[in-house]
Design a protein around this motif. Sequence first.
Motif, PDB file in Angstrom:
ATOM      1  N   HIS A 149       0.839  -1.207   0.000  1.00 21.61           N
ATOM      2  CA  HIS A 149       0.000   0.000   0.000  1.00 21.61           C
ATOM      3  C   HIS A 149       0.869   1.250   0.000  1.00 21.61           C
ATOM      4  N   ASP A 158       3.404   1.868   2.959  1.00 25.31           N
ATOM      5  CA  ASP A 158       4.222   0.740   3.441  1.00 25.31           C
ATOM      6  C   ASP A 158       5.712   0.930   3.118  1.00 25.31           C
ATOM      7  N   HIS A 171      -0.256  -7.672   2.015  1.00 22.13           N
ATOM      8  CA  HIS A 171       1.181  -7.764   2.325  1.00 22.13           C
ATOM      9  C   HIS A 171       1.695  -9.164   1.975  1.00 22.13           C
TER      10      HIS A 171
HETATM   11 ZN   LIG Z   1      -0.015  -2.049   4.053  1.00 23.93          ZN
END
Ligand SMILES: [Zn+2]
Length: 289
Positions: free
Chosen positions: A14, A17, A120
């Motif tokens: 994302h 991140d 993730h």
């Molecule tokens: Zn994330």
Amino acid sequence: MNTSNRKYLVIGAHPDDPDEIFGGCAVKLSKLGHQVTFVSATNGDAGHFNMQPAALAKRRVAEAQASAKIGGLAEYQVLENHDGQLLPSLENRAQIVRVIREIAPDLVISHRPCDYHADHRATAQLVQDAAFLIRVPLYCPAIPIPAAWPVFCSGWDGFRQPAAFRPDVCVAIDDVIQTKLAMLDCHVSQFYEWLPWLDGDQDFERSHRTQADRLAYLEERWLELNRRQADQYRSQLRQQQGETADAIRYVESFELSEYGRQITVQEFAALLRNPGSIKSSGSGTAVQQ
Ligand SMILES: [Zn+2]
């Protein structure tokens, strides 16, 4: 290879991140003249409690670009995959292989495959799958294979099953911590809206009216992860940096992957801390079937 210009590619799930995993290192390496690229494998369009997905995706691209500017990044790519829906599919595998081949990095940094968030885990799986396939000429033949096989690694997480994170290299980021804070501060939709809401604070905006309030919250809540790494890995820091390690407050740490080009922990440390000192990247030893 020109050792004065190393390339680093951070692939997170994302937009925000990569900043968390590698923000401090990115600033340090960019300042030294190296090229750092952040990629978000999804557009982050599910990360909010009251925005519409399309508007959120647009906002998160803008937040990522603002962070890239502060961090001195070469680029912050946000791929058009929906948040919460990323799969290690054949199509996405080819997309990640294309991204890695086009950038031809020395080091790829991503998540570990054990993680609370499905995106993730999918990102980690896609990067692991790409680690070998980027060298296969008949796979995505239109995109040239990079001259050097990249090294792969994972950024820190606190998960312990099936195996706890192994801090092969810890990098002190105290000298750039304010810049990392400023990068995180760009992701307003996340750090000041979505994540406080997820933490159960539905009154965050009212209780954090000023910029000073917000930065104090970021420092306390999110840079705590970097302080935790410094405290938890103090003995490794001492081994790697001697007595100066005791004064270090903020750390980003990394676990070398068994996939991709294999290097020693010493070479890995040099790649992260002092890349100009490495004489030759070589092809390394390969762990392959
Ligand atoms: Zn994330």
